[in-house]
Design a protein around this motif. Structure first.
Motif, PDB file in Angstrom:
ATOM      1  N   ILE A  51      54.705-116.999  76.973  1.00  0.00           N
ATOM      2  CA  ILE A  51      53.734-115.945  77.273  1.00  0.00           C
ATOM      3  C   ILE A  51      54.030-114.762  76.358  1.00  0.00           C
ATOM      4  O   ILE A  51      55.164-114.285  76.319  1.00  0.00           O
ATOM      5  N   GLU A  52      53.025-114.322  75.631  1.00  0.00           N
ATOM      6  CA  GLU A  52      53.160-113.105  74.824  1.00  0.00           C
ATOM      7  C   GLU A  52      52.432-111.984  75.549  1.00  0.00           C
ATOM      8  O   GLU A  52      51.270-112.144  75.925  1.00  0.00           O
ATOM      9  N   PHE A  53      53.127-110.885  75.758  1.00  0.00           N
ATOM     10  CA  PHE A  53      52.505-109.745  76.424  1.00  0.00           C
ATOM     11  C   PHE A  53      52.017-108.743  75.383  1.00  0.00           C
ATOM     12  O   PHE A  53      52.469-108.750  74.230  1.00  0.00           O
ATOM     13  N   ILE A  87      56.563-117.458  86.156  1.00  0.00           N
ATOM     14  CA  ILE A  87      55.577-116.456  85.710  1.00  0.00           C
ATOM     15  C   ILE A  87      55.741-115.190  86.546  1.00  0.00           C
ATOM     16  O   ILE A  87      55.796-114.081  86.019  1.00  0.00           O
ATOM     17  N   ILE A 134      47.742-116.921  84.694  1.00  0.00           N
ATOM     18  CA  ILE A 134      48.582-117.320  83.566  1.00  0.00           C
ATOM     19  C   ILE A 134      48.921-118.807  83.647  1.00  0.00           C
ATOM     20  O   ILE A 134      48.946-119.514  82.634  1.00  0.00           O
ATOM     21  N   ARG A 167      57.042-111.488  85.111  1.00  0.00           N
ATOM     22  CA  ARG A 167      56.251-110.258  85.271  1.00  0.00           C
ATOM     23  C   ARG A 167      57.044-109.205  86.033  1.00  0.00           C
ATOM     24  O   ARG A 167      57.080-108.029  85.659  1.00  0.00           O
ATOM     25  N   VAL A 190      48.977-117.210  75.521  1.00  0.00           N
ATOM     26  CA  VAL A 190      49.845-118.204  76.144  1.00  0.00           C
ATOM     27  C   VAL A 190      49.812-119.475  75.313  1.00  0.00           C
ATOM     28  O   VAL A 190      48.765-119.853  74.783  1.00  0.00           O
ATOM     29  N   PRO A 202      49.498-109.734  79.960  1.00  0.00           N
ATOM     30  CA  PRO A 202      49.616-110.892  79.069  1.00  0.00           C
ATOM     31  C   PRO A 202      48.512-110.911  78.028  1.00  0.00           C
ATOM     32  O   PRO A 202      47.379-110.509  78.297  1.00  0.00           O
TER      33      PRO A 202
END
Lengths: 338, 338, 338, 338
Positions: C224-226, C184, C322, C188, C199, C196
């Motif tokens: 993970i979708e940002f 994670i 996250i 990032r 998730v 984010p």
């Protein structure tokens, strides 16, 4: 356009591969005849192929007017006389490498060919037809690595614990003429056919003591110095544990190009208690399977369309000449001037 | 236990690396003195280290009773006399490779050492201390590849378009003594110190024509034949486009072990319009950064705990002897018997 | 300039590594104190280091005015309270990852730090200090792969048949908070800290059934979708057969950059009956040995020279946030909005 | 034994490849007819092949009693109706993947096939016939990696700056149904056809904004959770810079097996100023050239010898069903239960 009608001679393991390629995978070729003195091999051909006429005798095949070209996959000691006989019978010739172990025989073939200039003779230096070697040649020719000045090349076979090749040793010409002849041809091809000046070679028996009585070795290295200063360093082995490992490097002033650094069998890798690994090509069959096919296609393209292969009898003679010098250097412990 | 108090001699690029290692990264060592005839180098040492006494003159350093050991990173031509002087002064000696370009000098050092058997002298064949080479040695020793019978090894530097080494050529001893000496030492080490019988070598100038006047080359290959039939094939180059590329293969009856087949800079790979690729180690500094540290740790362990390094003056002399024979073979075009 | 005087807290396997680095390999640092509730660990420190004062109790160490900074290698459940106590005592803090398994605790630390802005707190996301990851970050930042839009990253440990981590499971926070928290943070960092949005995660027990009772897993994947459309795909495992295998890919509009595709132990390869192979890094210790050192050097450079590390408490909190969402997604079988 | 007489339908780029294979490289097959609504394509077939009858209209081809089997390389929207028509005409069917974008259509084909059980229908999931994937499947089946519990697989195409596929997007079914369908089929095959339970997917547009209007993406990832706890993680992309990059990993309790980690074009590597690198396969054509041939050979072996391919219409339906669920998950941002 009529197909090229081919008669294959010799149906051992490699001969069968060639026969299958010619029968099914070479557009423009037709396998019309097959010849072998071994009855099991003739039986195989009869069962496998519907059409070809099957011969026990080479002369009978040469007498067959429906044959345009003969395809020789026979013992090296027969190559020269069989090629000459085929030329006299008006046939084109494909012949497995090497042309001969004897320079006088090479010259006799070249003379016979000069009397039949309309016929094509090609010696099967199969690596020139491998897609990766072809790509390497094209890249080097285009200048991808600047001026190439050195080749390092090896032909290393997986060890055969049964030592088949030990029994084959008395007639093979020895490690350098049997294996390194490929690398000699590659080095000359990739370096633009420079003239050799001097050769040195060394060797050892790592495993197969039976080779000692015919003065052969199972591992050998050699250096070729060319007149313009270029170099080739060769290695041949019969004793690899991991598989057939053919590698070639071309070293230039602007880069190093290599073929086959990892003799990977395919695209599979496995990570387990043994580490990260890939299987290797077991024999030259698996490694050059496609190249044998492309070679046949190239020969047919030569006969049908006059498409040159860039491979001459003079190349084949030079490979034999350098191979003989390597053997002499190994035997004498001295550099041999050419 | 008291620390080993070290005086470093020579603060060029490599000397500085050694100095930093000794000052900060070798538990059990203490950098107490530094010596250089170059004022900038002395300035560097003064700014970098608080403690050491700085000398312009080697004799002054030898006179310093607080120095237990000298660490020579000086021109090769000075090695022998500086080692002998240090021994006379009662100091242990670490000295960069090669011991000398001259066999008589090597013998003089060996004799001097015999008169001071309680002092240690170690020549810095750094590759023996590289983690990968160490792993390779251990694996070979444990029998991982059966009986090792051949080593192929290369030392190839990235091309320096400025040709610094051309100016260095008159005193370097030539390509074989400057570069191949590493591979000679590795081959002997990895094969268990067999006795050399015959050497052959060839070479060429690929780029740096300026080498011709001192009869040096920028690419050279050689073969060492050992009395028991083992072989070594060496390659050295000054002209690589991609970086510093040191590779070694050990070929055995049950496998081939290699070190450094891809001279990758680190664990990064990139896939883009140039294909799939990795950067390469630019110089031997990046490649052997850790090995220089381990080498220093090994020397300190030798002095403090008597932990043997397996590296003797006789090894260093043998590397020089074989390197000289390679140069002679190249110059004469003939195999040299040893 | 005075050295940074460090007191280490926790002398388990990783703590000892940190202690050795601080004692011998970090110029500018001085290990002046060590603290552990375990008597064997204190014994180890006494035998290993001459200088540091040894404490059984954390408060005693905090009371020591000669300590500038504490170095926490303690159970995660203690991190937050120990950091806050150190700040109150006027000490800088290095703390192993993760900051905490609890968001409220993360916030408490951030608030405590805000009251002591002159003190530095760094959470040890060690991969940011690995030379290969650093090179990757620099290349991506320079635009080597165009606009990076996706990261795929994994933390996969070699299977421990003894299942140590099963006993550790009740307090580890689970697979995602213990292992994926590294990935994670990397995602990032390499993507430029996007926000984010959502998730999802899945997992399974491949081997260690004992994890079931605390609802943990030994293999887990997550997405993970940002908010800006970027993506991260993560994988964590406790069950690898070949070793510790940490890999990361950054996918951009002009290329894909990867770190660690082959978790090779070193530069050795072997070709034998198992194929062509290399050993793998057995644990994260061998893989990140250098990174732990560079991390310590970076912390000291931060304290002495104000050299920023680019790593904030907010980053550490976001990794925890996250990670918690991934665990929730796995437990619920539903995507979790952030 | 009589050859299988094949009529090919669709002569675009992939159709031509199939036609050439069937005409020249598949022993036991005979290309007797070709059909295309495009006049240039029919011209190509007339020029290339002497024998086949050429049709503009599919019904005309179906009416030809000399055709044993049709070979559909047509737009996906036509697959179902063309297969059903062929079955009614008493023809065996090979059809390119996917079977259909619509589950009802899949069911209609399955029902039609049930009424003609003596006819064979095979959907061309070509990767199952690739030598490396076949080797992987065999190794996994033999237990080489213990119990396989997870597959990671990707289908990543080289970016086409012209964005051909953007124009194709409205009828392609979207990224998951067009590309990931291969990986879905591979995952099911390699894991032994577990029953899917839940699917999640995410995606982004990295380059081709034109996809937005038909709600498609150029990069997408997804997870499949199976009822027995197994997992699949998929990735598909249209935007790779380096080439066509198809990779698959099978993760088991005793090892990880991968196919295609480096999408190398061939065995050539080059070391130069760009580092150490290899070219990559530009498109799926080069990557799966041999697999298309083996696929055709497998279909012929099925028809002539009843040799099962292990590939059923139910498999093709399941791939479509999971692909649709992935698209739904992407569109909704929610996990989809199956």
């Amino acid at each position: 356009m009529n197909p090229v009608r081919v008669g294959i001679v010799g149906l051992g393991r490699l001969g069968r591969r060639h026969a299958e390629n010619l029968a099914w995978h070479v557009p423009g070729a037709k396998l019309v005849a097959a010849c072998s003195p071994v009855s099991e091999e003739r039986e195989w051909a009869r069962a496998k192929f519907a059409e070809p006429s099957i011969h026990q005798d080479y002369d009978a095949l040469l007498a067959d007017p429906s044959v345009d070209a003969v395809w020789l996959v026979t013992p090296t000691s027969l190559h020269a006389s069989q090629i000459i006989a085929a030329l006299r019978a008006g046939k084109h010739v494909f012949c497995e490498k090497p042309l001969s172990l004897d320079l006088a025989e090479c010259d006799a073939v070249i003379e016979a060919h000069a009397r039949h200039p309309h016929l094509h003779v090609m010696i099967g230096f199969v690596r020139r037809f491998d897609a990766s070697y072809r790509d390497a040649f094209d890249s080097v020719t285009k200048g991808a690595i600047g001026r190439p000045f050195m080749v390092r090349s090896q032909t290393c076979d997986k060890n055969d614990p049964d030592g088949f090749f030990v029994r084959f040793a008395p007639t093979s010409g020895g490690l350098f003429l049997d294996c390194s002849v490929h690398d000699i041809d590659l080095a000359r091809w990739l370096l633009g056919n420079p003239k050799p000046k001097r050769v040195y070679a060394s060797g050892t028996i790592a495993i197969h003591e039976g080779l000692r009585e015919c003065n052969d070795i199972d591992n050998g290295v050699g250096t070729i110095e060319f007149e313009d200063g270029r170099l080739a360093v060769l290695y041949a082995s019969r004793t690899m544990a991991h598989g057939h490992d053919t590698q070639t490097e071309v070293i230039g002033t602007a880069g190093v190009l290599s073929v086959g650094r990892n003799p990977r069998a395919n695209r599979v890798e496995i990570a387990d208690a043994h580490g990260m690994r890939n299987a290797c090509t077991p024999t030259f069959f698996e490694r050059f399977e496609d190249a044998f096919l492309r070679e046949a296609q190239a020969f047919v393209a030569l006969l049908r369309d006059g498409m040159p292969t860039g491979l001459t009898l003079a190349d084949a003679r030079e490979a034999t000449r350098i191979g003989i010098a390597m053997r002499q250097a190994y035997e004498s412990g001295r550099a041999v001037e050419l």
